[in-house]
Design a protein around this motif. Structure first.
Motif, short mmCIF file in Angstrom:
data_model
loop_
_atom_site.label_atom_id
_atom_site.label_comp_id
_atom_site.label_asym_id
_atom_site.label_seq_id
_atom_site.Cartn_x
_atom_site.Cartn_y
_atom_site.Cartn_z
N HIS A 85 0.82 -1.22 0.00
CA HIS A 85 0.00 0.00 0.00
C HIS A 85 0.85 1.27 0.00
N LEU A 86 2.11 1.16 0.42
CA LEU A 86 2.99 2.34 0.41
C LEU A 86 3.29 2.79 -1.02
N PRO A 87 3.82 1.89 -1.88
CA PRO A 87 4.02 2.33 -3.28
C PRO A 87 2.72 2.71 -3.98
N PHE A 88 1.60 2.05 -3.63
CA PHE A 88 0.32 2.43 -4.23
C PHE A 88 -0.01 3.88 -3.86
N GLY A 89 0.19 4.23 -2.60
CA GLY A 89 -0.09 5.59 -2.14
C GLY A 89 0.80 6.62 -2.82
N LEU A 90 2.06 6.24 -3.02
CA LEU A 90 2.99 7.14 -3.71
C LEU A 90 2.53 7.39 -5.14
N ALA A 91 2.02 6.34 -5.78
CA ALA A 91 1.62 6.45 -7.19
C ALA A 91 0.35 7.27 -7.37
N GLY A 93 -1.14 9.31 -4.89
CA GLY A 93 -1.30 10.29 -3.83
C GLY A 93 -2.18 11.48 -4.13
N ILE B 16 0.99 2.76 6.95
CA ILE B 16 1.53 2.46 5.61
C ILE B 16 0.70 3.19 4.56
N GLY B 20 2.14 7.05 2.05
CA GLY B 20 2.32 7.24 0.60
C GLY B 20 1.80 8.57 0.10
N PRO B 21 0.48 8.84 0.26
CA PRO B 21 -0.06 10.11 -0.20
C PRO B 21 0.60 11.32 0.47
N ARG B 24 3.91 11.89 -1.12
CA ARG B 24 3.67 12.37 -2.47
C ARG B 24 3.35 13.86 -2.51
N ASN B 25 2.61 14.34 -1.50
CA ASN B 25 2.22 15.75 -1.47
C ASN B 25 3.30 16.66 -0.90
N LEU B 37 6.71 5.82 -11.37
CA LEU B 37 5.87 5.42 -10.23
C LEU B 37 4.60 4.76 -10.72
#
Lengths: 228, 102
Positions: A85-91, A93, B16, B20-21, B24-25, B37
């Motif tokens: 879920h971490l890389p998903f959130g990065l992608a 965000g 977790i 991520g978000p 990203r922000n 990504l």
């Protein structure tokens, strides 16, 4: 915020989210039944679905506990499984929006399905609506399913009898298919999937899927090609 | 099994998801990294598809599962509506199991 999502709500998204939400309901019901059969109190079973909201890790924890495994090991294994879920959130965000309040709520519904639905949309506005529609719908059906399953218990039986285990990968595939039409993305994804499948027998669950991100090496040319 | 375990896994998973978000922000992501990504996320999703179709639970998941996912994937590729893709996949696996395919 929420109202603007409903205004941009695409009937296609609602129609497409419905079978996935139904699958989550049936799978949630079987989770509830299995967890109660493992002598976990109904309230605790429901708390799991509400607070963890990650099916794979919930099944895994119940399995480890039912087999008499250590509780700490179960938590650790569950966290490894959810590491993706971490890389998903990065992608994705920016789909959650810039306001802290919406990101606090939106983070809880960051699941495989909501990510896949968001990524399948053409523009950011639609991606946002798809993310929230899918995430909220599945939160609702997963939890009502869990409660029902925990209450009526054994009657439900094995969800694989209904082929529910085939529904998830097929739906995911349909959602990412448009992205795979781009050649570089296809190469990256195929390499990543191959890495994940090849390492699955040797690594703890969850890690192989995260390793799939290594597939991006296929998109990293060491040197610019000379124009042909 | 107790509430502490549920809270530990729940809070850990939420952390977790929130990280991520948030990351990203905070940072400005160059377009090229953004593209990578997004490719990596697609690779993760295809990996989820492959692992759940071939080796769920760490070992071969059986021909009924693989058959159902294959039918679903072919249907998606032939641009069959999404709802039908899901029904075809689950239905094929269910029928295969009903007639005794492992």
């Amino acid at each position: 915020m929420v109202r603007s999502i409903w205004r941009t709500l695409d009937p296609t998204v609602v129609r497409n989210v419905s079978p996935i939400a139904l699958t989550a309901f049936v799978t949630g019901a079987s989770f509830g039944a299995i967890a109660v059969a493992a002598h976990i109190p109904v309230a605790l079973v429901c708390a799991m679905s509400l607070l963890i909201f990650a099916g794979g890790s919930q099944f895994m924890v119940v399995g480890i506990v039912a087999a008499g495994g250590s509780l700490l090991a179960a938590v650790f294994a569950g966290l490894l499984l959810n590491a993706r879920h971490l890389p998903f959130g990065l992608a994705i965000g920016d789909v959650l929006g810039r306001r802290l309040a919406t990101r606090i709520i939106g983070s809880h519904i960051l699941i495989d399905e909501s990510v896949a639905f968001a990524m399948a949309q053409g523009d950011r506005r639609k991606a946002k609506a798809a993310y929230w529609t899918c995430g909220l719908a599945l939160f609702l059906t997963w939890n009502t399913g869990t409660l029902l399953g925990a209450l009526i218990g054994q009657v439900i039986g094995d969800p694989s009898r209904f082929g529910m285990d085939a529904a998830f990968p097929a739906a995911m595939f349909a959602l990412i298919l448009p992205a795979l039409k781009e050649r570089k993305t296809l190469t990256v994804a195929l390499l990543g999937a191959a890495i994940a499948v090849a390492t699955t027998p040797f690594l703890p669950p969850g890690i192989p899927v995260v390793l799939a991100a290594l597939g991006v090496v296929a998109a990293l040319p060491t040197r610019q090609k000379v124009a042909a | 099994m107790n509430i502490a375990i549920v809270l530990a896994l729940g809070l850990g998973t939420y952390a977790i998801r929130f990280a991520g978000p948030q990351l990203r922000n905070r940072i400005t992501v160059p377009p090229r990294v953004q593209m990578l990504l997004s490719m990596a996320a697609t690779a993760l999703l295809l990996a989820l598809v492959a692992v759940n179709a071939f080796v769920p639970g760490g070992k071969f998941g059986g021909w009924a599962l693989l058959g159902g996912v294959t039918v679903g994937a072919l249907a998606a590729w032939r641009k069959v509506p999404f709802v039908l893709v899901v029904i075809l996949a689950a239905g094929t696996t269910a029928v295969l199991r009903l007639i005794g395919v492992a």
